[in-house]
Design a protein around this motif. Structure first.
Motif, mmCIF file in Angstrom:
data_model
loop_
_atom_site.group_PDB
_atom_site.id
_atom_site.type_symbol
_atom_site.label_atom_id
_atom_site.label_comp_id
_atom_site.label_asym_id
_atom_site.label_seq_id
_atom_site.Cartn_x
_atom_site.Cartn_y
_atom_site.Cartn_z
ATOM 1 N N SER A 1 37.317 11.952 -6.468
ATOM 2 C CA SER A 1 36.063 12.699 -6.561
ATOM 3 C C SER A 1 34.884 11.792 -6.857
ATOM 4 C CB SER A 1 36.171 13.736 -7.688
ATOM 5 O OG SER A 1 36.410 13.105 -8.920
ATOM 6 N N THR A 2 33.733 12.222 -6.387
ATOM 7 C CA THR A 2 32.448 11.635 -6.759
ATOM 8 C C THR A 2 31.343 12.496 -6.154
ATOM 9 O OG1 THR A 2 31.184 9.592 -6.877
ATOM 10 C CG2 THR A 2 32.204 10.070 -4.805
ATOM 11 N N ALA A 3 30.082 12.117 -6.340
ATOM 12 C CA ALA A 3 28.988 12.962 -5.875
ATOM 13 C C ALA A 3 28.884 12.969 -4.365
ATOM 14 C CB ALA A 3 27.679 12.476 -6.476
ATOM 15 N N ALA A 4 28.662 14.145 -3.792
ATOM 16 C CA ALA A 4 28.441 14.260 -2.351
ATOM 17 C C ALA A 4 27.496 15.390 -2.010
ATOM 18 C CB ALA A 4 29.775 14.458 -1.631
ATOM 19 N N MET A 5 26.842 15.989 -2.994
ATOM 20 C CA MET A 5 25.823 17.016 -2.801
ATOM 21 C C MET A 5 26.363 18.353 -2.290
ATOM 22 S SD MET A 5 23.330 15.591 -4.030
ATOM 23 C CE MET A 5 23.632 13.993 -4.759
ATOM 24 N N ALA A 6 27.347 18.891 -2.939
ATOM 25 C CA ALA A 6 27.766 20.275 -2.750
ATOM 26 C C ALA A 6 28.374 20.708 -4.058
ATOM 27 C CB ALA A 6 28.779 20.414 -1.623
ATOM 28 N N TYR B 1 28.863 5.572 -0.092
ATOM 29 C CA TYR B 1 28.181 6.732 0.495
ATOM 30 C C TYR B 1 26.679 6.518 0.474
ATOM 31 C CZ TYR B 1 26.754 11.493 1.515
ATOM 32 O OH TYR B 1 26.183 12.602 2.097
ATOM 33 N N ASP B 2 26.043 6.839 1.588
ATOM 34 C CA ASP B 2 24.586 6.770 1.699
ATOM 35 C C ASP B 2 24.128 8.042 2.400
ATOM 36 O OD1 ASP B 2 21.938 6.062 1.823
ATOM 37 O OD2 ASP B 2 22.190 4.605 3.442
ATOM 38 N N GLY B 3 23.489 8.949 1.651
ATOM 39 C CA GLY B 3 23.076 10.215 2.238
ATOM 40 C C GLY B 3 21.911 10.823 1.495
ATOM 41 N N SER B 4 21.385 11.904 2.060
ATOM 42 C CA SER B 4 20.230 12.547 1.444
ATOM 43 C C SER B 4 20.210 14.037 1.761
ATOM 44 C CB SER B 4 18.926 11.900 1.931
ATOM 45 O OG SER B 4 18.813 12.012 3.339
ATOM 46 N N LEU B 5 19.549 14.784 0.893
ATOM 47 C CA LEU B 5 19.319 16.216 1.048
ATOM 48 C C LEU B 5 17.811 16.415 1.031
ATOM 49 C CD1 LEU B 5 20.679 19.088 1.114
ATOM 50 C CD2 LEU B 5 20.380 19.120 -1.362
ATOM 51 N N ARG B 6 17.220 16.558 2.219
ATOM 52 C CA ARG B 6 15.760 16.561 2.362
ATOM 53 C C ARG B 6 15.235 17.964 2.649
ATOM 54 N NH1 ARG B 6 14.336 11.891 -0.113
ATOM 55 N NH2 ARG B 6 15.144 10.033 0.944
ATOM 56 N N THR C 1 45.107 -3.997 4.299
ATOM 57 C CA THR C 1 43.709 -3.613 4.125
ATOM 58 C C THR C 1 43.351 -2.597 5.205
ATOM 59 O OG1 THR C 1 42.971 -5.438 5.534
ATOM 60 C CG2 THR C 1 43.082 -5.846 3.159
ATOM 61 N N ARG C 2 42.546 -1.631 4.826
ATOM 62 C CA ARG C 2 42.105 -0.622 5.794
ATOM 63 C C ARG C 2 40.636 -0.318 5.580
ATOM 64 N NH1 ARG C 2 44.112 2.739 9.317
ATOM 65 N NH2 ARG C 2 46.271 2.306 8.705
ATOM 66 N N VAL C 3 39.881 -0.250 6.658
ATOM 67 C CA VAL C 3 38.465 0.133 6.626
ATOM 68 C C VAL C 3 38.308 1.451 7.381
ATOM 69 C CG1 VAL C 3 36.125 -0.482 7.350
ATOM 70 C CG2 VAL C 3 37.661 -2.250 6.453
ATOM 71 N N LYS C 4 37.572 2.393 6.787
ATOM 72 C CA LYS C 4 37.262 3.670 7.433
ATOM 73 C C LYS C 4 35.759 3.919 7.330
ATOM 74 C CE LYS C 4 40.482 5.669 4.836
ATOM 75 N NZ LYS C 4 41.356 6.696 4.214
ATOM 76 N N VAL C 5 35.159 4.343 8.428
ATOM 77 C CA VAL C 5 33.737 4.680 8.456
ATOM 78 C C VAL C 5 33.588 6.041 9.127
ATOM 79 C CG1 VAL C 5 31.440 4.029 9.257
ATOM 80 C CG2 VAL C 5 33.066 2.245 8.564
ATOM 81 N N LEU C 6 32.883 6.958 8.473
ATOM 82 C CA LEU C 6 32.678 8.299 9.007
ATOM 83 C C LEU C 6 31.209 8.685 8.891
ATOM 84 C CD1 LEU C 6 35.449 8.420 6.950
ATOM 85 C CD2 LEU C 6 35.713 10.539 8.245
ATOM 86 N N ARG C 7 30.787 9.541 9.809
ATOM 87 C CA ARG C 7 29.431 10.088 9.781
ATOM 88 C C ARG C 7 29.520 11.602 9.696
ATOM 89 N NH1 ARG C 7 24.251 9.262 8.243
ATOM 90 N NH2 ARG C 7 22.859 10.650 9.383
ATOM 91 N N ARG D 1 24.672 20.381 1.541
ATOM 92 C CA ARG D 1 25.126 19.068 1.092
ATOM 93 C C ARG D 1 24.186 18.011 1.650
ATOM 94 N NH1 ARG D 1 31.031 18.553 -0.004
ATOM 95 N NH2 ARG D 1 30.896 16.425 0.769
ATOM 96 N N ALA D 2 24.275 16.832 1.065
ATOM 97 C CA ALA D 2 23.580 15.706 1.682
ATOM 98 C C ALA D 2 24.281 15.352 2.987
ATOM 99 C CB ALA D 2 23.603 14.509 0.739
ATOM 100 N N ARG D 3 23.522 14.859 3.942
ATOM 101 C CA ARG D 3 24.086 14.346 5.187
ATOM 102 C C ARG D 3 24.023 12.823 5.120
ATOM 103 N NH1 ARG D 3 24.392 16.481 10.454
ATOM 104 N NH2 ARG D 3 23.049 18.207 9.793
ATOM 105 N N GLY D 4 25.157 12.174 5.394
ATOM 106 C CA GLY D 4 25.142 10.727 5.265
ATOM 107 C C GLY D 4 26.303 10.043 5.948
ATOM 108 N N THR D 5 26.484 8.771 5.602
ATOM 109 C CA THR D 5 27.534 7.930 6.153
ATOM 110 C C THR D 5 28.505 7.556 5.036
ATOM 111 O OG1 THR D 5 26.033 7.040 7.811
ATOM 112 C CG2 THR D 5 28.036 5.778 7.367
ATOM 113 N N ILE D 6 29.796 7.613 5.360
ATOM 114 C CA ILE D 6 30.858 7.371 4.390
ATOM 115 C C ILE D 6 31.627 6.127 4.793
ATOM 116 C CG2 ILE D 6 32.985 8.298 3.364
ATOM 117 C CD1 ILE D 6 31.819 11.116 4.224
ATOM 118 N N GLY D 7 31.942 5.288 3.826
ATOM 119 C CA GLY D 7 32.766 4.112 4.082
ATOM 120 C C GLY D 7 33.884 3.999 3.067
#
Length: 343
Positions: A25-30, A64-69, A300-306, A313-319
């Motif tokens: 868990s962590t912040a994701a704007m919901a 996470y990089d996102g915003s709720l505008r 090692t594993r890298v995951k990137v989601l939009r 919720r905020a809309r952003g990019t997840i890594g």
């Protein structure tokens, strides 16, 4: 090599390539402050697989990089905020013990996760709450920014996993204990400060001969009350899917998709922006590489989601950056030696 030894070898290799996913868990704007227990993208390849008996370590770092505008309101730490932007990194260190016990014909495992990280959260305006300035008894909108390195709530998980040929499936129950460094009125909180139970089931089809992996996990989250803000987050549903291909025994690539939806509204006297039911869908890709560290294989594993379909919720990019390795696995018993006697 015997059939059983070949199977154990394959399972160990797959376990290293996948790691073991748990609820985080962590912040994701919901929900309250955008802090959902479930994080999109945490589950991925081999998500229905429980590795053989042993002790494993998984370190997952979330970005996470996102915003709720658009002047939309949300509650963070008891503050009614608008135009929120979140830039978050959080680390989740997890130890997993797959025990020798069998439950209902499956392998039983337990894990413990300790989160820590630094959510950088800014708001274009604070309309009400602990951070508000009062002028002649009337609140005014003020901007605010918080960025504090802090500890989240510890998570304990129990799992049961089964295997049948190329099919692997498991069920899991996780509990998040409100014991983190939560501060009311603070925008930068990693802890949820509420009891959370998450129940999930995962299924994986993996063909070692072709390298194809098809995995899915669905879960249901039950939230308790945050006593500091008198805010009860509604119950939530989440589902993840992944399709990956092993190009070599060390390298795999694939696509992942995650969906989160709040099923019931928020409640309590602290829910000052209404039920605030949220949802989001995130799509992206993943790449994994395994290398030896001495005698220990490290994956090692890298995951990137939009996020592409977002409500409340905020809309952003997840890594995600995940590192998995075995700390201990029991040695296979040696075959008895036959010594011929001469008479």
């Amino acid at each position: 090599m015997s059939t059983q030894k070949r199977r154990n070898s394959v399972l160990r290799h797959v376990a290293l390539a996948a790691g073991v996913s748990v609820g985080l868990s962590t912040a994701a704007m919901a929900a309250e402050g955008g802090a959902s227990f479930y994080l999109p993208g945490i589950n991925g390849p081999m998500a229905g697989f429980l590795p053989p008996e042993g002790v494993y370590f998984d370190n997952s770092t979330y970005f996470y990089d996102g915003s709720l505008r658009g002047g939309r309101q949300t509650l963070i730490g008891g503050n009614v905020a608008i135009d929120v932007k979140a830039d978050i990194w959080a680390n989740f260190a997890t130890g997993i013990w797959v025990t020798p016990l069998e439950v209902l014909g499956g392998n039983f495992a337990v894990s413990a996760t300790l989160p820590f990280g630094q959510p950088t959260v800014s708001a274009g305006g604070i309309l009400n709450g602990p951070l508000i300035n009062q002028v002649v008894g009337r609140p005014i909108a003020v901007s605010a920014r918080d960025s504090i390195l802090n500890i989240g709530d510890p998570v304990f998980t129990s799992m049961i996993g089964w295997h049948s040929g190329n099919w692997h499936w498991k069920v899991a129950a996780a509990v998040s204990i409100p014991a983190g460094a939560y501060q009311p009125g603070q925008l930068s909180n990693l802890a949820l400060n509420r009891w959370v139970g998450d129940f999930s089931a995962g299924l994986t089809y993996f063909d070692p001969s072709t390298g194809w992996d098809l995995s899915t996990v669905a879960g249901f989250t039950v939230n308790g009350m945050n006593p500091a803000t008198d805010y009860r987050t509604g119950n939530e549903f989440h589902i993840d899917g992944a399709i990956t291909k092993n190009l070599t025994k060390e390298l795999s690539v694939g696509a992942i998709v995650s969906h989160y939806q709040q099923l019931t509204g928020d409640s309590g006297s602290g829910a000052r922006v209404g039920s605030f039911k949220g949802r989001t869908t995130a799509v992206g890709g993943t790449i994994s590489y395994t290398f030896p560290l001495g005698q220990v294989p490290v994956t090692t594993r890298v995951k990137v989601l939009r996020e592409v379909d977002v409500v409340n919720r905020a809309r952003g990019t997840i890594g995600w950056l995940q590192i998995s390795l075995p700390l201990w696995v029991p040695q296979a018993p040696k075959a008895p030696q036959v010594v011929s006697a001469r008479y």
